[in-house]
Enzyme design. Structure first.
Site: not given
Length: 381
Positions: A165, A193, A244, A268
């Site tokens: 991250k 990410d 995303d 997701k």
């Protein structure tokens, strides 16, 4: 086959605190409240689903999910659960958005239908094999030294892909990536990410410098609504771009692909509204030549199992970010479902019907509402 219908629905809250805070560019998570749904048919079978609310990513809270279910569950009562597409379309006509609430019901329907037919969900969705699938594990934002130590421990535990991250200060982010790469060596895959944390210019600056550390792709480098900006970054980045937060629905996937904003799309179940819409996103991406990742929120191992079934069913999913529900406090499914072993997510029983849940820790659940055919909702105790 005898007639079957959804006779009753139960809604619960499942609260758990994280053993360690999980920090990303959008904020820090220390505890979660999931909304759990159980759909009962008229033959005594029960399908389980989960909503994982997120105010900053999904635009919902536990309270708003409960309010949405007040509108959505009556749509299902008395209906044949095997008509999943009809019921999902019907939910969309009744209530706009509210993807997490719809995901909970979509998952519960798939689990129930799998039990009706005596087949695992991965097979119902078109999968041909149920072998364990390799997953990464995510390292949250911290100091470079702490992130490197965590990543090294994960590799020693068997993980061969680490997601890092980033998305705060670009200079510090470069140091984080450098430190993790030095700790895990050259053979371990590394993904990053940014969770919308950079501006366009910051993204290009950071990614240019991170490219020497073998980063396979970056997720969501800029704001979700700035697809034009992500396309601009993609043209200038030496690292491939994965959408995303920019892609929740099939229509958003189409827009991202038309703008050439990404090389990959992260699906997701909570963003998509469940398995049916997730499959639609994967189909769009497949025919555009854009591979997918399957990922998730901070969830329990109940919805994590659903994501594993999706991964097993979809060949266009080539990346798996399935480190979901592995914290002890998030293991709502006591027996059955899926679990991680040596860096791979594996089903306890690949041939078990539905999602294969054997035992749910019902004593961890707080009853909230019950809905029954022909009756008004009843508050939980």
């Amino acid at each position: 086959m005898a007639k079957v219908w959804v006779e009753r629905a139960e809604v619960f809250l499942f609260r758990f605190s994280l053993e360690r805070p999980f920090r990303i560019a959008l904020g820090t998570t220390t505890e979660k409240t999931e909304v759990i749904v159980a759909l009962h048919d008229n033959h005594g079978r029960v399908g389980w689903g989960e909503a994982s609310p997120s105010a900053v990513i999904l635009g919902c809270t536990p309270d708003s999910v409960l309010a949405a279910l007040d509108h959505l569950i009556p749509v299902l009562l008395g209906e044949d659960p095997r008509r999943i597409r009809h019921l999902v379309d019907k939910m969309d006509r009744v209530l706009l958005g509210n993807a997490a609430a719809k995901a909970a019901l979509d998952l519960a329907l798939h689990d129930l239908v799998g039990q009706i037919y005596g087949e695992p969900v991965w097979r119902l969705l078109g999968g041909s094999l149920a072998e364990p699938v390799e997953t990464d594990f995510t390292v949250g934002i911290d100091s470079p030294a702490r992130m490197a130590a965590e990543a090294k421990a994960l590799v020693e535990a068997g993980f061969r892909a680490i997601k890092v991250k980033v998305g705060e200060d670009p200079k510090a982010d470069v140091e984080r990536v450098r430190a993790v790469r030095e700790a895990i060596g050259e053979k371990v895959r590394m993904w990053i990410d940014a969770n919308q944390g950079w501006t366009r210019a910051q993204a290009v600056w950071a990614l240019t410098r991170m490219s020497e550390y073998g980063v396979e792709f970056v997720e969501q480098p800029v704001a979700a609504e700035d697809l034009e900006g992500m396309a601009w970054v993609r043209k200038r980045s030496p690292i491939p771009i994965m959408a995303d937060e920019s892609v929740h629905s099939p229509s958003e996937a189409l827009r991202a692909l038309r703008l050439e904003a990404c090389d990959y799309v992260n699906i997701k179940l909570m963003k998509a509204g469940g398995l049916l819409r997730a499959k639609e996103i994967a189909t769009i991406c497949k025919h555009a030549g854009i591979p997918n990742m399957i990922g998730g929120m901070v969830e329990s191992n109940l919805s994590a199992t659903a994501a594993v079934h999706f991964a097993l069913s979809e060949a266009n999913v080539v990346f798996r970010d399935l480190d979901l529900g592995e914290r002890p406090e998030a293991k709502l499914v006591a027996r059955g479902g899926s679990a991680i072993h040596n860096g791979f997510q594996a089903l306890a029983d690949p041939e078990a019907p539905g999602f294969g849940f054997v035992e749910i820790r019902k004593d961890w659940l707080k009853p909230v509402r019950t809905y029954t055919v022909g009756e008004r909702m009843r508050p939980g105790e």
